[in-house]
Design a protein around this motif. Sequence first.
Motif, PDB file in Angstrom:
ATOM      1  N   THR A  92      31.698  53.971  92.816  1.00 27.43           N
ATOM      2  CA  THR A  92      32.460  53.776  94.058  1.00 27.43           C
ATOM      3  C   THR A  92      31.973  52.540  94.813  1.00 27.43           C
ATOM      4  O   THR A  92      32.781  51.742  95.291  1.00 27.43           O
ATOM      5  CB  THR A  92      32.334  55.021  94.969  1.00 27.43           C
TER       6      THR A  92
ATOM      7  N   TYR B 111      29.946  63.402 103.579  1.00 27.49           N
ATOM      8  CA  TYR B 111      29.186  63.517 102.321  1.00 27.49           C
ATOM      9  C   TYR B 111      28.712  64.945 102.071  1.00 27.49           C
ATOM     10  O   TYR B 111      28.553  65.367 100.939  1.00 27.49           O
ATOM     11  CB  TYR B 111      27.952  62.616 102.350  1.00 27.49           C
TER      12      TYR B 111
ATOM     13  N   LYS C 161      28.923  58.455  89.956  1.00 20.14           N
ATOM     14  CA  LYS C 161      30.160  58.416  90.749  1.00 20.14           C
ATOM     15  C   LYS C 161      29.966  57.581  92.001  1.00 20.14           C
ATOM     16  O   LYS C 161      30.831  56.798  92.390  1.00 20.14           O
ATOM     17  CB  LYS C 161      30.584  59.843  91.133  1.00 20.14           C
TER      18      LYS C 161
ATOM     19  N   LEU D 269      28.740  64.773  94.377  1.00 19.98           N
ATOM     20  CA  LEU D 269      28.924  63.453  93.741  1.00 19.98           C
ATOM     21  C   LEU D 269      27.623  63.034  93.064  1.00 19.98           C
ATOM     22  O   LEU D 269      26.546  63.114  93.655  1.00 19.98           O
ATOM     23  CB  LEU D 269      29.319  62.397  94.781  1.00 19.98           C
TER      24      LEU D 269
ATOM     25  N   MET E 171      32.134  66.533  97.999  1.00 17.73           N
ATOM     26  CA  MET E 171      31.395  65.276  98.172  1.00 17.73           C
ATOM     27  C   MET E 171      29.897  65.491  97.936  1.00 17.73           C
ATOM     28  O   MET E 171      29.207  64.602  97.456  1.00 17.73           O
ATOM     29  CB  MET E 171      31.626  64.728  99.578  1.00 17.73           C
TER      30      MET E 171
ATOM     31  N   SER F  71      36.059  65.197  97.787  1.00 17.98           N
ATOM     32  CA  SER F  71      36.403  63.888  97.238  1.00 17.98           C
ATOM     33  C   SER F  71      37.888  63.861  96.905  1.00 17.98           C
ATOM     34  O   SER F  71      38.438  64.853  96.443  1.00 17.98           O
ATOM     35  CB  SER F  71      35.591  63.641  95.971  1.00 17.98           C
ATOM     36  N   SER F  72      38.528  62.699  97.133  1.00 14.26           N
ATOM     37  CA  SER F  72      39.954  62.579  96.791  1.00 14.26           C
ATOM     38  C   SER F  72      40.130  62.633  95.275  1.00 14.26           C
ATOM     39  O   SER F  72      41.225  62.808  94.771  1.00 14.26           O
ATOM     40  CB  SER F  72      40.525  61.278  97.343  1.00 14.26           C
ATOM     41  N   ARG F  73      39.016  62.473  94.523  1.00 15.55           N
ATOM     42  CA  ARG F  73      39.108  62.532  93.056  1.00 15.55           C
ATOM     43  C   ARG F  73      38.688  63.898  92.518  1.00 15.55           C
ATOM     44  O   ARG F  73      38.436  64.062  91.332  1.00 15.55           O
ATOM     45  CB  ARG F  73      38.272  61.405  92.445  1.00 15.55           C
TER      46      ARG F  73
END
Length: 191
Positions: free
Chosen positions: A158, A136, A154, A150, A147, A141-143
């Motif tokens: 998730t 974190y 978001k 975020l 992290m 992030s894979s998007r």
Amino acid sequence: MNKIKILGITAISIAASILVTSCRDKRSTGWEYAPNMYRHIAYDPDQANPNFADGKTAQVPPKGTIPVGFTRFDFPNDRGGYDSASVVAKNPLPANKKNFEDGKILYEHFCSPCHGKTGEGDGLVVSHGYPAPPSYSKGQSSRGGAMKDLTDGKIYHTITYGVNAMGSYASQLSPQERWKVVAYVHHLQTL
Ligand code: HEC
């Protein structure tokens, strides 16, 4: 009491129990106490119902209605929903000690097996070969994006829908519990 009397009483008891039990329908469960409790006037959800056009008791709720106490989250499970939740959805709960501590407990129960207690992505199941989630505080992030950046929306999106190898927690965590976890994840982003 003499023998004849005892025999007589026994014979009468046997005869009485045969009389009470034998003349009934074999499939019957016996006498019912307060039969209105079983055969009530209201329709059961799976019963035919002549009051509705389609003959069913369980009716589909009118479009756009929500159950009492239901919290709406109008962001679909796709990239657009994730991005708009990021901008619009904000944690409605106050950032107090109680919510933080509840969030910590929920996080440790539901998320730490994968994400690890400190959010490093080193939980117990990861040590058994499960794909490690990104940290974190230090991961990506894979998007897209770090992290640690975020947003409320978001993270909530998730938890609600899951992402790739992570499943949805919507059936385990109520909306309120999800927001408590979101606040705790924000804390882990700063570690
Ligand atoms: C079964 C393991 C597992 C559990 C349990 C789990 N996660 Fe995840 N999580 C993952 C994995 C793996 C990823 C990386 C998925 C990806 O991006 O491909 C991830 C990614 C995330 C992300 C990043 C999403 C993004 O947009 O990149 C967040 C936030 C997150 N998890 C929060 C949580 C929270 C909060 C919980 C507890 C309610 C939780 N996770 C429980 C495995 C898990």
